[in-house]
Design a protein around this motif. Structure first.
Motif, PDB file in Angstrom:
ATOM      1  N   MET A  60      -7.877  18.015  -7.086  1.00 11.22           N
ATOM      2  CA  MET A  60      -8.350  16.652  -7.355  1.00 11.22           C
ATOM      3  C   MET A  60      -7.456  15.589  -6.724  1.00 11.22           C
ATOM      4  SD  MET A  60      -9.741  16.696 -11.246  1.00 11.22           S
ATOM      5  CE  MET A  60     -10.356  15.039 -11.076  1.00 11.22           C
ATOM      6  N   ARG A  61      -6.241  15.945  -6.368  1.00  8.43           N
ATOM      7  CA  ARG A  61      -5.282  14.957  -5.860  1.00  8.43           C
ATOM      8  C   ARG A  61      -5.750  14.233  -4.601  1.00  8.43           C
ATOM      9  NH1 ARG A  61       0.574  17.749  -7.102  1.00  8.43           N
ATOM     10  NH2 ARG A  61       0.138  18.105  -9.308  1.00  8.43           N
ATOM     11  N   PRO A  62      -6.295  14.940  -3.592  1.00 11.71           N
ATOM     12  CA  PRO A  62      -6.751  14.200  -2.393  1.00 11.71           C
ATOM     13  C   PRO A  62      -7.836  13.173  -2.698  1.00 11.71           C
ATOM     14  CG  PRO A  62      -6.597  16.545  -1.923  1.00 11.71           C
ATOM     15  CD  PRO A  62      -6.393  16.377  -3.400  1.00 11.71           C
ATOM     16  N   SER A  83       3.607  10.139  -7.492  1.00  7.62           N
ATOM     17  CA  SER A  83       4.573  10.561  -8.507  1.00  7.62           C
ATOM     18  C   SER A  83       3.921  10.746  -9.876  1.00  7.62           C
ATOM     19  CB  SER A  83       5.718   9.553  -8.608  1.00  7.62           C
ATOM     20  OG  SER A  83       5.273   8.350  -9.203  1.00  7.62           O
ATOM     21  N   GLN A  84       2.784  10.092 -10.106  1.00  7.41           N
ATOM     22  CA  GLN A  84       2.092  10.174 -11.389  1.00  7.41           C
ATOM     23  C   GLN A  84       1.044  11.289 -11.442  1.00  7.41           C
ATOM     24  OE1 GLN A  84       2.939   8.245 -14.095  1.00  7.41           O
ATOM     25  NE2 GLN A  84       4.603   7.590 -12.778  1.00  7.41           N
ATOM     26  N   LEU A  85       0.815  11.970 -10.333  1.00  6.18           N
ATOM     27  CA  LEU A  85      -0.229  12.989 -10.273  1.00  6.18           C
ATOM     28  C   LEU A  85       0.269  14.379 -10.666  1.00  6.18           C
ATOM     29  CD1 LEU A  85      -2.142  12.010  -7.009  1.00  6.18           C
ATOM     30  CD2 LEU A  85      -2.811  11.588  -9.362  1.00  6.18           C
ATOM     31  N   GLY A  86       1.409  14.460 -11.296  1.00  5.00           N
ATOM     32  CA  GLY A  86       1.989  15.752 -11.634  1.00  5.00           C
ATOM     33  C   GLY A  86       1.086  16.658 -12.445  1.00  5.00           C
ATOM     34  N   LYS A  87       0.351  16.135 -13.399  1.00 11.00           N
ATOM     35  CA  LYS A  87      -0.489  16.951 -14.272  1.00 11.00           C
ATOM     36  C   LYS A  87      -1.920  17.108 -13.755  1.00 11.00           C
ATOM     37  CE  LYS A  87       2.130  15.714 -18.366  1.00 11.00           C
ATOM     38  NZ  LYS A  87       2.116  15.094 -19.683  1.00 11.00           N
ATOM     39  N   VAL A  88      -2.242  16.417 -12.680  1.00  8.39           N
ATOM     40  CA  VAL A  88      -3.595  16.467 -12.126  1.00  8.39           C
ATOM     41  C   VAL A  88      -3.738  17.747 -11.298  1.00  8.39           C
ATOM     42  CG1 VAL A  88      -5.210  15.318 -10.559  1.00  8.39           C
ATOM     43  CG2 VAL A  88      -3.765  13.973 -12.082  1.00  8.39           C
ATOM     44  N   GLN A  97       0.829  -1.202   0.000  1.00  7.90           N
ATOM     45  CA  GLN A  97       0.000   0.000   0.000  1.00  7.90           C
ATOM     46  C   GLN A  97       0.869   1.259   0.000  1.00  7.90           C
ATOM     47  OE1 GLN A  97      -2.761   0.283   3.257  1.00  7.90           O
ATOM     48  NE2 GLN A  97      -3.884   1.932   2.316  1.00  7.90           N
ATOM     49  N   PHE A  98       1.943   1.250   0.764  1.00 13.44           N
ATOM     50  CA  PHE A  98       2.850   2.390   0.811  1.00 13.44           C
ATOM     51  C   PHE A  98       3.473   2.647  -0.556  1.00 13.44           C
ATOM     52  CE2 PHE A  98       7.246   3.879   1.197  1.00 13.44           C
ATOM     53  CZ  PHE A  98       7.029   5.126   1.771  1.00 13.44           C
ATOM     54  N   LEU A  99       3.975   1.587  -1.184  1.00 18.66           N
ATOM     55  CA  LEU A  99       4.600   1.729  -2.498  1.00 18.66           C
ATOM     56  C   LEU A  99       3.599   2.175  -3.556  1.00 18.66           C
ATOM     57  CD1 LEU A  99       6.950  -1.375  -2.467  1.00 18.66           C
ATOM     58  CD2 LEU A  99       7.583   1.023  -2.170  1.00 18.66           C
ATOM     59  N   LEU A 100       2.396   1.654  -3.502  1.00 22.99           N
ATOM     60  CA  LEU A 100       1.355   2.056  -4.442  1.00 22.99           C
ATOM     61  C   LEU A 100       1.032   3.535  -4.272  1.00 22.99           C
ATOM     62  CD1 LEU A 100      -0.719   1.276  -6.612  1.00 22.99           C
ATOM     63  CD2 LEU A 100      -2.289   0.703  -4.767  1.00 22.99           C
TER      64      LEU A 100
END
Length: 79
Positions: free
Chosen positions: A28-30, A19-24, A10-13
């Motif tokens: 919306m991130r939370p 790291s993939q949410l850069g363009k979001v 879960q931590f790694l996920l």
């Protein structure tokens, strides 16, 4: 504290998704992180289906649309 394999997974996920949410957009991130924490199995299935669609030669947008349509009811239930 003892860390179990599921806690590590879960931590790694969570770190991978962050790291993939850069363009979001920031607002919306939370919400997306909450989805990842509560339903990692569903999101992993979506990612696998997306990769499978991409391997058929579809663009990212076409693959995303196909996966979204395939899992429409599941996604509506999550949101």
């Amino acid at each position: 504290m003892i860390y179990t394999p599921s806690m590590l997974k879960q931590f790694l996920l969570k770190k991978m998704v962050q790291s993939q949410l850069g363009k979001v957009p920031e607002e919306m991130r939370p919400m997306l992180m909450k989805l990842v924490e509560k339903h990692p199995d569903v999101l992993m299935q979506l990612a696998q289906d997306f990769d499978a669609e991409r391997k058929t030669g579809k663009s990212d947008q076409e693959a995303f649309t196909a996966v979204a349509k395939k899992h429409e009811t599941t996604l509506k239930g999550l949101l």
